[in-house]
Scaffold this motif. Structure first.
Motif, short mmCIF file in Angstrom:
data_model
loop_
_atom_site.label_atom_id
_atom_site.label_comp_id
_atom_site.label_asym_id
_atom_site.label_seq_id
_atom_site.Cartn_x
_atom_site.Cartn_y
_atom_site.Cartn_z
N UNK A 5 -1.32 -15.29 -3.48
CA UNK A 5 -2.56 -14.79 -4.09
C UNK A 5 -2.71 -13.29 -3.86
N UNK A 6 -3.48 -12.64 -4.75
CA UNK A 6 -3.59 -11.17 -4.69
C UNK A 6 -4.16 -10.69 -3.36
N UNK A 7 -5.13 -11.43 -2.80
CA UNK A 7 -5.71 -11.00 -1.52
C UNK A 7 -4.69 -11.10 -0.39
N UNK A 8 -3.85 -12.14 -0.43
CA UNK A 8 -2.81 -12.27 0.58
C UNK A 8 -1.74 -11.21 0.38
N UNK A 9 -1.41 -10.92 -0.87
CA UNK A 9 -0.45 -9.86 -1.16
C UNK A 9 -0.98 -8.52 -0.66
N UNK A 10 -2.27 -8.29 -0.85
CA UNK A 10 -2.87 -7.04 -0.38
C UNK A 10 -2.81 -6.94 1.14
N UNK A 11 -3.08 -8.06 1.83
CA UNK A 11 -2.99 -8.08 3.29
C UNK A 11 -1.57 -7.76 3.74
N UNK A 12 -0.58 -8.41 3.12
CA UNK A 12 0.81 -8.16 3.49
C UNK A 12 1.19 -6.69 3.23
N UNK A 13 0.69 -6.15 2.14
CA UNK A 13 0.99 -4.75 1.82
C UNK A 13 0.38 -3.82 2.86
N UNK A 14 -0.85 -4.12 3.28
CA UNK A 14 -1.50 -3.27 4.30
C UNK A 14 -0.80 -3.37 5.65
N UNK A 15 -0.33 -4.57 5.98
CA UNK A 15 0.41 -4.74 7.23
C UNK A 15 1.71 -3.93 7.19
N UNK A 16 2.39 -3.99 6.05
CA UNK A 16 3.66 -3.25 5.91
C UNK A 16 3.43 -1.74 6.03
N UNK A 17 2.41 -1.23 5.34
CA UNK A 17 2.12 0.21 5.37
C UNK A 17 1.80 0.66 6.79
#
Length: 383
Positions: A5-17
């Motif tokens: 889901x987009x919210x989970x993708x956003x969380x993963x992206x923020x963790x990576x950054x």
């Protein structure tokens, strides 16, 4: 391919950054994200898309769907939140290998696959930010073909001394305390560490099971220091834009290419020694019988990811790599086809064609790169 889901993708992206920007940062508060219904639903969808056989409890996806997937996930979430979740032992399945040997796969239960998938969704972005460019195995947006291309480019650039390494039973011998220490360098969450330790210990005192959802990330993390050593060697011997060291690792399959010109032939011995030291720290055993140093200028060859590599002179007079499917890979395919023909000797031809076409298609799709035309012609004529 199943997308989170987009919210989970956003969380993963923020963790990576965050992980990329601060290499020494230790993440906390991760367990709450592992336990979220959204994360568990995404992990369940990925597990279901991969299908696979049931684990030791015999429960299938059909059984779960019949009783209600939402009920199943809600119960799993409650077990995680209340710290009552306990992983089950993997079901062992032996897969025949060449030479009469077997590879043992560990098949987790569906519930354990979901939990491991949820943990992977949260942890993977952290370690992806740390992994090195020469590591390709089971990583997002990277493939075996990318690793093969990297090796090919190294040969084109004149790196003709090759350290061809074979690791003895790598996945079976990963030391848990060393692996957990590597995870703890980036994870400051007692609940995540406890859950990860439970998952590892459910199947013995050492090793990560081949077939486990978390195993690819953990096995890459375990060898990350080896990759870092090779990256340092690559940078330390660099002359402007010219590099004298190249490497590619796909899980436990590793080759290192060295450019021997300009007095850099000593690098091969030095890197071999350093590799031995790094593997010694990890208690990983190098199979000396299968490991060797190959000199491509002497028309020698080496194997990597199912291909046999050598160097040949093109019509233009320049040297270029030539890589073809290894003979044992072709033989293994023909043996599988022969078994299909034997079992269906009295069946309609159309049924046999329907069975062998996916096998051939998958094999050709993988080996389509390189110089496979002659091999494909042989297989086509044999079939």
């Amino acid at each position: 391919m199943i997308k989170a889901p987009s919210s989970l993708q956003d969380l993963r992206r923020r963790i990576y950054v965050k992980a990329k920007a601060e290499p020494s940062w230790r993440f906390w508060g991760l367990f709450v994200h592992v336990c979220k219904m959204e994360t568990l639903q995404a992990a369940y969808a990925m597990a279901k898309s991969n299908d696979g056989a049931p684990g030791i409890d015999g429960v299938t996806f059909e059984d779960i769907e019949a009783a209600g997937a939402d009920v199943f996930l809600a119960q799993l979430r409650d077990e995680l939140v209340s710290r009552q979740y306990m992983p089950m032992r993997n079901r062992r399945k032996e897969i025949p290998k060449e030479g009469g040997k077997v590879r043992v796969l560990g098949i987790p239960t569906v519930r354990d696959r979901v939990v491991q998938g949820a943990l992977k969704l949260i942890l993977e972005p952290i370690f992806e930010a740390d992994f090195q460019p020469g590591s390709y195995g089971y990583r997002p947006r990277r493939s075996a073909h990318d690793a093969i291309q990297r090796v090919s480019e190294g040969i084109v650039m004149g790196k003709t001394l090759v350290i061809d390494l074979d690791l003895r039973a790598y996945f079976d011998n990963v030391r848990h305390h060393l692996l957990l220490a590597k995870v703890a360098r980036r994870v400051n969450d007692d609940d995540v560490m406890r859950l990860l330790k439970q998952i590892l210990k459910a199947n013995g005192d050492r090793g990560v099971p081949q077939g486990g959802v978390l195993s690819p990330v953990l096995s890459n993390l375990y060898l990350d220091e080896v990759d870092r050593m090779l990256e340092r060697a690559r940078e330390a011997t660099k002359e402007k834009v010219r590099t004298h060291v190249q490497y590619a690792r796909y899980a436990d399959d590793l080759v290192v290419l060295v450019d021997p010109t300009r007095g850099f032939s000593w690098l091969c011995g030095a890197i071999t020694k350093r590799l031995g030291e790094e593997f010694g720290k990890l208690d990983v055993e190098v199979n000396e019988e299968k490991s060797r140093i190959v000199d491509l200028t002497r028309e020698e060859s080496f194997g990597f990811l199912g291909f046999e590599f050598r160097r040949i002179r093109a019509h233009s007079g320049k040297w270029r790599p030539r890589y073809v499917p290894k003979l044992k890979k072709r033989t293994a395919l023909l043996q599988k086809l022969r078994e299909v023909f034997r079992r269906h000797v009295s069946q309609p031809v159309a049924r046999v064609v329907a069975i062998i076409n996916p096998m051939l298609r998958g094999w050709v799709t993988y080996f389509r790169v390189g110089n496979s035309t002659r091999c494909f012609g042989f297989v086509r004529q044999w079939v």
